[in-house]
Each structure stands twice: as structure tokens, then as C-alpha cells.
Motif scaffolding. Structure first.
Motif, PDB file in Angstrom:
ATOM      1  N   MET A   4       0.830  -1.205   0.000  1.00 17.49           N
ATOM      2  CA  MET A   4       0.000   0.000   0.000  1.00 17.49           C
ATOM      3  C   MET A   4       0.865   1.257   0.000  1.00 17.49           C
ATOM      4  SD  MET A   4      -3.043   1.040   2.684  1.00 17.49           S
ATOM      5  CE  MET A   4      -4.200  -0.196   2.095  1.00 17.49           C
ATOM      6  N   ALA A   5       1.973   1.230   0.736  1.00 15.77           N
ATOM      7  CA  ALA A   5       2.848   2.401   0.812  1.00 15.77           C
ATOM      8  C   ALA A   5       3.519   2.690  -0.532  1.00 15.77           C
ATOM      9  CB  ALA A   5       3.909   2.188   1.889  1.00 15.77           C
ATOM     10  N   LEU A   6       3.764   1.651  -1.330  1.00 19.22           N
ATOM     11  CA  LEU A   6       4.449   1.803  -2.619  1.00 19.22           C
ATOM     12  C   LEU A   6       3.489   1.989  -3.782  1.00 19.22           C
ATOM     13  CD1 LEU A   6       7.200  -0.964  -2.262  1.00 19.22           C
ATOM     14  CD2 LEU A   6       7.456   1.499  -1.913  1.00 19.22           C
ATOM     15  N   LEU A   7       2.218   2.171  -3.477  1.00 15.70           N
ATOM     16  CA  LEU A   7       1.195   2.195  -4.522  1.00 15.70           C
ATOM     17  C   LEU A   7       1.481   3.231  -5.605  1.00 15.70           C
ATOM     18  CD1 LEU A   7      -1.466   0.788  -5.240  1.00 15.70           C
ATOM     19  CD2 LEU A   7      -2.666   2.619  -4.047  1.00 15.70           C
ATOM     20  N   ASP A   8       1.947   4.422  -5.227  1.00 15.56           N
ATOM     21  CA  ASP A   8       2.205   5.491  -6.200  1.00 15.56           C
ATOM     22  C   ASP A   8       3.638   5.473  -6.735  1.00 15.56           C
ATOM     23  OD1 ASP A   8      -0.375   6.461  -5.974  1.00 15.56           O
ATOM     24  OD2 ASP A   8       0.131   7.738  -4.269  1.00 15.56           O
ATOM     25  N   VAL A   9       4.443   4.546  -6.202  1.00 15.49           N
ATOM     26  CA  VAL A   9       5.848   4.487  -6.614  1.00 15.49           C
ATOM     27  C   VAL A   9       6.125   3.265  -7.474  1.00 15.49           C
ATOM     28  CG1 VAL A   9       8.242   4.395  -5.799  1.00 15.49           C
ATOM     29  CG2 VAL A   9       6.522   5.699  -4.515  1.00 15.49           C
ATOM     30  N   PHE A  10       5.652   2.120  -7.005  1.00 16.78           N
ATOM     31  CA  PHE A  10       5.910   0.865  -7.718  1.00 16.78           C
ATOM     32  C   PHE A  10       4.689  -0.036  -7.561  1.00 16.78           C
ATOM     33  CE2 PHE A  10       7.488  -3.539  -7.728  1.00 16.78           C
ATOM     34  CZ  PHE A  10       8.037  -3.576  -9.009  1.00 16.78           C
ATOM     35  N   TYR A  11       4.068  -0.366  -8.674  1.00 15.48           N
ATOM     36  CA  TYR A  11       2.853  -1.186  -8.638  1.00 15.48           C
ATOM     37  C   TYR A  11       3.215  -2.664  -8.538  1.00 15.48           C
ATOM     38  CZ  TYR A  11      -1.376  -3.607 -10.126  1.00 15.48           C
ATOM     39  OH  TYR A  11      -2.439  -4.461 -10.196  1.00 15.48           O
ATOM     40  N   ILE A  12       2.715  -3.310  -7.504  1.00 13.92           N
ATOM     41  CA  ILE A  12       2.900  -4.752  -7.333  1.00 13.92           C
ATOM     42  C   ILE A  12       1.643  -5.442  -7.848  1.00 13.92           C
ATOM     43  CG2 ILE A  12       3.278  -6.622  -5.683  1.00 13.92           C
ATOM     44  CD1 ILE A  12       4.650  -4.606  -3.855  1.00 13.92           C
ATOM     45  N   PRO A  13       1.757  -6.266  -8.881  1.00 13.16           N
ATOM     46  CA  PRO A  13       0.573  -6.921  -9.460  1.00 13.16           C
ATOM     47  C   PRO A  13      -0.207  -7.741  -8.429  1.00 13.16           C
ATOM     48  CG  PRO A  13       2.486  -7.221 -10.868  1.00 13.16           C
ATOM     49  CD  PRO A  13       2.989  -6.632  -9.584  1.00 13.16           C
ATOM     50  N   THR A  14      -1.506  -7.811  -8.637  1.00 19.76           N
ATOM     51  CA  THR A  14      -2.357  -8.567  -7.718  1.00 19.76           C
ATOM     52  C   THR A  14      -1.951 -10.033  -7.658  1.00 19.76           C
ATOM     53  OG1 THR A  14      -4.184  -7.082  -8.268  1.00 19.76           O
ATOM     54  CG2 THR A  14      -4.742  -9.124  -7.141  1.00 19.76           C
ATOM     55  N   THR A  15      -1.508 -10.574  -8.792  1.00 19.74           N
ATOM     56  CA  THR A  15      -1.062 -11.973  -8.828  1.00 19.74           C
ATOM     57  C   THR A  15       0.097 -12.202  -7.866  1.00 19.74           C
ATOM     58  OG1 THR A  15      -1.671 -12.057 -11.173  1.00 19.74           O
ATOM     59  CG2 THR A  15      -0.278 -13.831 -10.340  1.00 19.74           C
ATOM     60  N   VAL A  16       1.028 -11.260  -7.844  1.00 20.05           N
ATOM     61  CA  VAL A  16       2.177 -11.372  -6.937  1.00 20.05           C
ATOM     62  C   VAL A  16       1.716 -11.256  -5.489  1.00 20.05           C
ATOM     63  CG1 VAL A  16       4.356 -10.320  -6.239  1.00 20.05           C
ATOM     64  CG2 VAL A  16       3.767 -10.467  -8.663  1.00 20.05           C
ATOM     65  N   SER A  17       0.828 -10.306  -5.202  1.00 20.87           N
ATOM     66  CA  SER A  17       0.308 -10.142  -3.835  1.00 20.87           C
ATOM     67  C   SER A  17      -0.364 -11.410  -3.347  1.00 20.87           C
ATOM     68  CB  SER A  17      -0.681  -8.975  -3.790  1.00 20.87           C
ATOM     69  OG  SER A  17      -0.057  -7.767  -4.117  1.00 20.87           O
TER      70      SER A  17
END
Length: 344
Positions: free
Chosen positions: A268-281
Motif C-alpha cells: 500500500m505504501a508503494l502504490l504510487d511508486v511501484f505497482y505490485i501486481p495482484t497476482t504477486v500479492s
């Protein structure tokens, strides 16, 4: 995500129908065994998975994965909630045949309160986007705190809520079947079952403070947040009866849950910096929970079921048949109507 009104109504109708079926199936107080709990757990899990497949087919793979990620997070965090319930029940010596009634009402209250929290959270995010960073910091700090206090135990007998309840609500130490209130000497008093219900509800509200921000880390869609919560919560009662006697075996679960909270907080903290795909989450959360549970079961292999131990919150007992019969006979009595002055 465009969710029509009929989809919301259909989901709410399905939830009400499932609660009604569950209530009808357990209308008479009885001890729920492991086999019955396992059967109901399978039913609830299949219901949650089936709904996820519906979301996947109607709105696409991305939203389907968001739902399953949220569902897995809520289901995982709920396990710790189940363990707290077990300690509360042990502290109040709640007869096993009465526990389902408390949990049914507890889950019903949880659905209502979480619906309110989800609506509030969605409104905050929509109007104040920076609140996501607050949620992220809160989740990371909560995860770290859970890791530090993983070996500490809950003590319901020391609860501030219980002290306030006893101070303001007259209470008997006797269980009168499934009654929450009884009339003694003309005074309406609470049974221990009502105190337990209050503690269960408060406990779930506290857990919702962690779980609601956690699920917003994987999806910002209120429909997915609510349905993932709802389907995860609906199976909590069956999960409790299945796992309550196995608390001592999940020795690494809190470590896993702590890492899950930290992970979703970082995402959540990296949302505007680096998008982590939902699949990875989804994969990371599933891996953390699988490893923590697997390691726990391996480390404690050979240990069987055993009742939960907790410090007693009082001296409680079940009413005798004579006491219940007397209570019912008093309830059936009708006050005599005043005849007034006799006529001359």
C-alpha cells in the motif's frame, strides 16, 4: 468496476439465506463435533470460492484475483480471531452446546460493523487519498507489534470491557440454556452468555481495525472488500469448532500473520511508486500462510487435540433442571388484575 444494484441485492440476499439455513440447521443447542464442523467448513469455503469464480467470469481476471487475495487475507487473519474466541469461551466455561448461538450472533454483528467500516474506509479513500499512507503505516506497525507480542496470551478476565459490563449490567453466574437475560427476584439480569457475546463483538471490532485496511491494500473496490469479508466471516463458526482444540499446534501462525500485515502495508505504501501486481500479492500471501501453517504442524506433529486453557473470569455453572423449570414457571405466571373496591 461497475457493479449494478441487482448484484448488491443478490449478494445480500444470498448472505441472509445462508445465515437462515445455518440458523435453522442449528436451531437446537447441541455440541458440534469435528465431523460436522469440517462439513460446514467445506460448504462455506466452497461458497467463497464459487463467488470468486463468479466475479472472475463477470468482471475479469484482475478483479477475480483481487477478490481471492482479499478473501485469503481475511480468512487468514480470522484464524487468530478464532483463537481469541476459544480463550474467551474457556475463561467463561461456556458449555459447548451454547457456543454456536453466541458465534452466530457474533458473526451477524461482525457483518454489520464491517459493512459500516468498509463504507467509512471507502469514503475516506475517495475523499482523502493520502489516508492510504496512514493505513500502510498502521499495518506495518501492527505487524511489527504482533511479531513482538506473538508469545503473549489474552486474558479476558482482565478486560476493561468486562469490568464495565459487570459494573453497569446486573449479572448472574448461572447459564440458563441459550438465554441472554433472565428475571431473578423481579429484576432483569444478564447471564454469562450475554457478557461473552459482548466480548466476542468487541474482539471482532478490534480485529476489523486491522483487517479492513489490509484488504484495501489489495483492492479499492467496496463490492470486493465487502464480499471477501462476508464470505470469510460466514465460515468462522465452523472454523472455530474445527480448530479450537488445535490452538497449541499453530505456533508459527502469528509470525505468518505479522508478515502478511507488513507485506500488504508495504504494498500500500508503494502504490504510487511501484505497482505490485495482484497476482504477486496473492502468491506472497498464500506462500506466507502456507509456510507458517505447514511449519507449525510439522513442529508439533504427534500432538492431538486438547481443550484450551484460560484463567477463569468467574465461578460459572449451568442451571439445574429445577432452576430452569422454576424460571419458566415464573415466566408463565400472569399478574393478577386489580379488582378495585368491592361494590356494595
Amino acid at each position: 468496476m461497475d457493479v449494478p444494484l441487482y448484484a448488491w441485492l443478490a449478494v445480500l440476499g444470498a448472505i441472509v439465506a445462508m445465515l437462515a439455513i445455518d440458523l435453522f440447521a442449528h436451531r437446537r443447542a447441541h455440541v458440534i463435533g469435528v465431523r460436522e464442523a469440517l462439513a460446514w467448513s467445506i460448504v462455506w469455503v466452497l461458497s467463497g470460492i464459487s463467488f470468486g469464480i463468479v466475479v472472475w467470469n463477470m468482471w475479469g481476471a484482475e478483479y477475480g484475483q483481487q477478490y481471492f487475495a482479499g478473501y485469503l487475507i481475511e480468512k487468514s487473519l480470522a484464524v487468530d480471531n478464532v483463537f481469541i474466541w476459544a480463550i474467551i469461551f474457556a475463561a467463561f466455561a461456556v458449555p459447548r452446546e451454547l457456543q454456536h448461538r453466541v458465534l452466530f450472533l457474533g458473526v451477524l454483528g461482525a457483518l454489520i460493523f464491517r459493512g459500516i467500516f468498509i463504507a467509512a474506509g471507502a469514503a475516506l479513500i475517495q475523499n482523502f487519498s493520502w489516508i492510504l499512507y496512514v493505513f500502510a503505516a498502521f499495518l506495518i506497525l501492527t505487524g511489527i507489534q504482533l511479531l513482538r507480542t506473538r508469545n503473549e496470551h489474552v486474558h479476558p478476565e482482565r478486560s476493561v470491557v468486562l469490568r464495565l459490563f459487570r459494573r453497569f449490567v446486573p449479572m448472574t453466574d448461572v447459564y440458563y440454556g441459550q438465554r441472554f437475560l433472565v428475571r431473578k427476584a423481579g429484576v432483569l439480569v444478564a447471564t454469562p452468555l450475554l457478557a461473552v457475546l459482548v466480548l466476542v463483538e468487541v474482539t471482532d471490532i478490534v480485529f476489523a481495525v486491522d483487517s479492513i485496511p489490509a484488504i484495501f491494500a489489495v483492492t479499492s473496490e467496496p463490492f470486493l472488500v465487502f464480499t471477501a469479508n462476508a464470505f470469510a466471516i460466514l465460515g468462522l463458526r465452523a472454523m472455530y469448532f474445527l480448530l479450537a482444540d488445535l490452538i497449541h499446534r499453530f505456533i508459527y501462525l502469528k509470525i505468518g500473520l505479522a508478515f502478511v500485515l507488513v507485506w500488504v502495508g508495504i504494498k500500500m505504501a508503494l502504490l504510487d511508486v511501484f505497482y505490485i501486481p495482484t497476482t504477486v500479492s496473492l502468491a506472497v500471501v498464500a506462500l506466507i500462510i502456507t509456510v507458517s501453517i505447514g511449519a507449525s504442524l510439522i513442529a508439533t506433529r504427534g500432538q492431538g487435540r486438547r481443550p484450551v486453557e484460560a484463567t477463569a473470569a468467574g465461578s460459572f455453572r449451568v442451571a439445574t433442571e429445577e432452576e430452569i423449570a422454576e424460571l419458566e414457571s415464573v415466566g408463565r405466571r400472569k399478574p393478577r388484575a386489580s379488582s378495585g373496591s368491592p361494590r356494595s
